[in-house]
Design a protein around this motif. Structure first.
Motif, PDB file in Angstrom:
ATOM      1  N   THR A 104     155.113  42.097  82.331  1.00  0.00           N
ATOM      2  CA  THR A 104     156.256  41.193  82.309  1.00  0.00           C
ATOM      3  C   THR A 104     156.614  40.991  80.849  1.00  0.00           C
ATOM      4  O   THR A 104     155.826  40.466  80.074  1.00  0.00           O
ATOM      5  N   MET A 105     157.792  41.472  80.495  1.00  0.00           N
ATOM      6  CA  MET A 105     158.265  41.377  79.119  1.00  0.00           C
ATOM      7  C   MET A 105     158.989  40.052  78.926  1.00  0.00           C
ATOM      8  O   MET A 105     159.820  39.667  79.734  1.00  0.00           O
ATOM      9  N   LEU A 106     158.673  39.379  77.845  1.00  0.00           N
ATOM     10  CA  LEU A 106     159.278  38.096  77.525  1.00  0.00           C
ATOM     11  C   LEU A 106     160.245  38.297  76.372  1.00  0.00           C
ATOM     12  O   LEU A 106     159.865  38.832  75.334  1.00  0.00           O
ATOM     13  N   GLY A 107     161.493  37.875  76.559  1.00  0.00           N
ATOM     14  CA  GLY A 107     162.468  38.118  75.516  1.00  0.00           C
ATOM     15  C   GLY A 107     163.515  37.037  75.390  1.00  0.00           C
ATOM     16  O   GLY A 107     163.514  36.045  76.122  1.00  0.00           O
ATOM     17  N   ILE A 108     164.385  37.267  74.417  1.00  0.00           N
ATOM     18  CA  ILE A 108     165.560  36.428  74.206  1.00  0.00           C
ATOM     19  C   ILE A 108     166.778  37.340  74.195  1.00  0.00           C
ATOM     20  O   ILE A 108     166.652  38.545  73.979  1.00  0.00           O
ATOM     21  N   TYR A 109     167.952  36.773  74.451  1.00  0.00           N
ATOM     22  CA  TYR A 109     169.161  37.592  74.512  1.00  0.00           C
ATOM     23  C   TYR A 109     170.395  36.776  74.143  1.00  0.00           C
ATOM     24  O   TYR A 109     170.360  35.546  74.132  1.00  0.00           O
ATOM     25  N   LYS A 110     171.477  37.534  73.897  1.00  0.00           N
ATOM     26  CA  LYS A 110     172.783  36.898  73.705  1.00  0.00           C
ATOM     27  C   LYS A 110     173.858  37.917  74.035  1.00  0.00           C
ATOM     28  O   LYS A 110     173.657  39.127  73.923  1.00  0.00           O
ATOM     29  N   PHE A 111     174.988  37.409  74.498  1.00  0.00           N
ATOM     30  CA  PHE A 111     176.158  38.228  74.783  1.00  0.00           C
ATOM     31  C   PHE A 111     177.236  37.913  73.760  1.00  0.00           C
ATOM     32  O   PHE A 111     177.416  36.766  73.379  1.00  0.00           O
ATOM     33  N   ASP A 112     177.950  38.939  73.366  1.00  0.00           N
ATOM     34  CA  ASP A 112     179.118  38.783  72.504  1.00  0.00           C
ATOM     35  C   ASP A 112     180.155  39.769  73.014  1.00  0.00           C
ATOM     36  O   ASP A 112     180.156  40.927  72.608  1.00  0.00           O
ATOM     37  N   GLY A 113     180.981  39.317  73.966  1.00  0.00           N
ATOM     38  CA  GLY A 113     181.939  40.221  74.591  1.00  0.00           C
ATOM     39  C   GLY A 113     181.199  41.307  75.358  1.00  0.00           C
ATOM     40  O   GLY A 113     180.374  41.005  76.217  1.00  0.00           O
ATOM     41  N   ASP A 114     181.476  42.568  75.019  1.00  0.00           N
ATOM     42  CA  ASP A 114     180.831  43.698  75.682  1.00  0.00           C
ATOM     43  C   ASP A 114     179.613  44.198  74.923  1.00  0.00           C
ATOM     44  O   ASP A 114     179.205  45.353  75.067  1.00  0.00           O
ATOM     45  N   THR A 115     179.028  43.344  74.103  1.00  0.00           N
ATOM     46  CA  THR A 115     177.804  43.695  73.368  1.00  0.00           C
ATOM     47  C   THR A 115     176.669  42.788  73.831  1.00  0.00           C
ATOM     48  O   THR A 115     176.824  41.574  73.912  1.00  0.00           O
ATOM     49  N   LEU A 116     175.543  43.401  74.107  1.00  0.00           N
ATOM     50  CA  LEU A 116     174.335  42.696  74.509  1.00  0.00           C
ATOM     51  C   LEU A 116     173.295  42.900  73.421  1.00  0.00           C
ATOM     52  O   LEU A 116     173.075  44.019  72.969  1.00  0.00           O
ATOM     53  N   THR A 117     172.672  41.839  72.988  1.00  0.00           N
ATOM     54  CA  THR A 117     171.585  41.909  72.014  1.00  0.00           C
ATOM     55  C   THR A 117     170.357  41.286  72.651  1.00  0.00           C
ATOM     56  O   THR A 117     170.435  40.199  73.218  1.00  0.00           O
ATOM     57  N   GLY A 118     169.249  41.985  72.565  1.00  0.00           N
ATOM     58  CA  GLY A 118     168.008  41.479  73.131  1.00  0.00           C
ATOM     59  C   GLY A 118     166.848  41.733  72.193  1.00  0.00           C
ATOM     60  O   GLY A 118     166.827  42.712  71.452  1.00  0.00           O
ATOM     61  N   CYS A 119     165.891  40.835  72.220  1.00  0.00           N
ATOM     62  CA  CYS A 119     164.681  40.987  71.418  1.00  0.00           C
ATOM     63  C   CYS A 119     163.501  40.665  72.330  1.00  0.00           C
ATOM     64  O   CYS A 119     163.505  39.637  73.011  1.00  0.00           O
ATOM     65  N   VAL A 120     162.514  41.551  72.356  1.00  0.00           N
ATOM     66  CA  VAL A 120     161.398  41.373  73.273  1.00  0.00           C
ATOM     67  C   VAL A 120     160.091  41.750  72.592  1.00  0.00           C
ATOM     68  O   VAL A 120     160.046  42.646  71.752  1.00  0.00           O
ATOM     69  N   ASN A 121     159.047  41.042  72.964  1.00  0.00           N
ATOM     70  CA  ASN A 121     157.703  41.376  72.509  1.00  0.00           C
ATOM     71  C   ASN A 121     157.080  42.255  73.583  1.00  0.00           C
ATOM     72  O   ASN A 121     157.002  41.864  74.744  1.00  0.00           O
ATOM     73  N   LEU A 122     156.650  43.454  73.211  1.00  0.00           N
ATOM     74  CA  LEU A 122     156.161  44.438  74.170  1.00  0.00           C
ATOM     75  C   LEU A 122     154.808  44.086  74.773  1.00  0.00           C
ATOM     76  O   LEU A 122     154.432  44.638  75.800  1.00  0.00           O
ATOM     77  N   THR A 123     154.068  43.190  74.183  1.00  0.00           N
ATOM     78  CA  THR A 123     152.750  42.835  74.709  1.00  0.00           C
ATOM     79  C   THR A 123     152.837  41.909  75.913  1.00  0.00           C
ATOM     80  O   THR A 123     151.894  41.814  76.686  1.00  0.00           O
ATOM     81  N   GLY A 124     153.968  41.196  76.064  1.00  0.00           N
ATOM     82  CA  GLY A 124     154.113  40.243  77.151  1.00  0.00           C
ATOM     83  C   GLY A 124     153.324  38.964  76.943  1.00  0.00           C
ATOM     84  O   GLY A 124     153.240  38.132  77.840  1.00  0.00           O
ATOM     85  N   ARG A 125     152.756  38.793  75.759  1.00  0.00           N
ATOM     86  CA  ARG A 125     151.937  37.599  75.491  1.00  0.00           C
ATOM     87  C   ARG A 125     152.728  36.473  74.832  1.00  0.00           C
ATOM     88  O   ARG A 125     152.315  35.317  74.894  1.00  0.00           O
ATOM     89  N   GLU A 126     153.824  36.828  74.165  1.00  0.00           N
ATOM     90  CA  GLU A 126     154.601  35.785  73.498  1.00  0.00           C
ATOM     91  C   GLU A 126     156.072  36.174  73.496  1.00  0.00           C
ATOM     92  O   GLU A 126     156.418  37.338  73.550  1.00  0.00           O
ATOM     93  N   ARG A 127     156.910  35.178  73.450  1.00  0.00           N
ATOM     94  CA  ARG A 127     158.359  35.394  73.448  1.00  0.00           C
ATOM     95  C   ARG A 127     158.866  35.270  72.013  1.00  0.00           C
ATOM     96  O   ARG A 127     158.521  34.312  71.321  1.00  0.00           O
TER      97      ARG A 127
END
Length: 149
Positions: A104-127
């Motif tokens: 289970t990947m924990l991340g943050i995201y934002k939308f800006d029109g037709d652009t999606l930005t996401g940041c995720v920690n691959l370990t699933g231990r922290e967001r």
């Protein structure tokens, strides 16, 4: 580049799209994310991955499900959940098939029109708490553009 990284990046992108009211944030962002998004940039552990290594990578959101593809090959798929009530907005992506299965990947995201930005920690231990990566952080930062039908 690891397929796991591509998958994680895609999951992050899912959460980025619409302004939402607190009560309807998950539904609104889920609706905004629907469709296919093509990777534009990818940074992993503080290093930018060349575009020629990600140019065939997409993430598709269909209902509560996501699928990450490189070309026509699905490399990872699963379910996602957004929370637009947090700042930054958060998402959880559970990989049920393919690379990263059981994570289970924990991340943050934002939308800006037709652009999606996401940041995720691959370990699933922290967001992640901000849209950046650092050496040895096991964090991925992705931007993707909505593909036209």
């Amino acid at each position: 580049m690891s397929h796991r990284v591509a998958i994680l990046c895609t999951v992050l992108i899912v959460a980025v799209f619409a302004p939402a009211r607190a009560a309807d944030g998950e539904k609104d962002d889920k609706k905004t994310a629907q469709g296919t998004w093509a990777y534009e940039t990818l940074e992993w552990n503080g290093k930018k991955i060349p575009f020629n290594q990600i140019k065939m990578t997409t993430v598709t959101f269909d209902g509560d499900k996501f699928a990450i593809k490189i070309g026509d090959k699905v490399v990872s798929s699963g379910t996602h959940k957004f929370d637009a009530t947090k700042s930054p907005r958060t998402f959880d992506g559970t990989v049920t098939e393919g690379e990263g299965r059981g994570t289970t990947m924990l991340g943050i995201y934002k939308f800006d029109g037709d652009t999606l930005t996401g940041c995720v920690n691959l370990t699933g231990r922290e967001r992640p708490t901000e849209f950046k990566t650092a050496e040895n952080s096991e964090t991925v930062l992705v931007t993707a553009k909505r593909m036209k039908k």
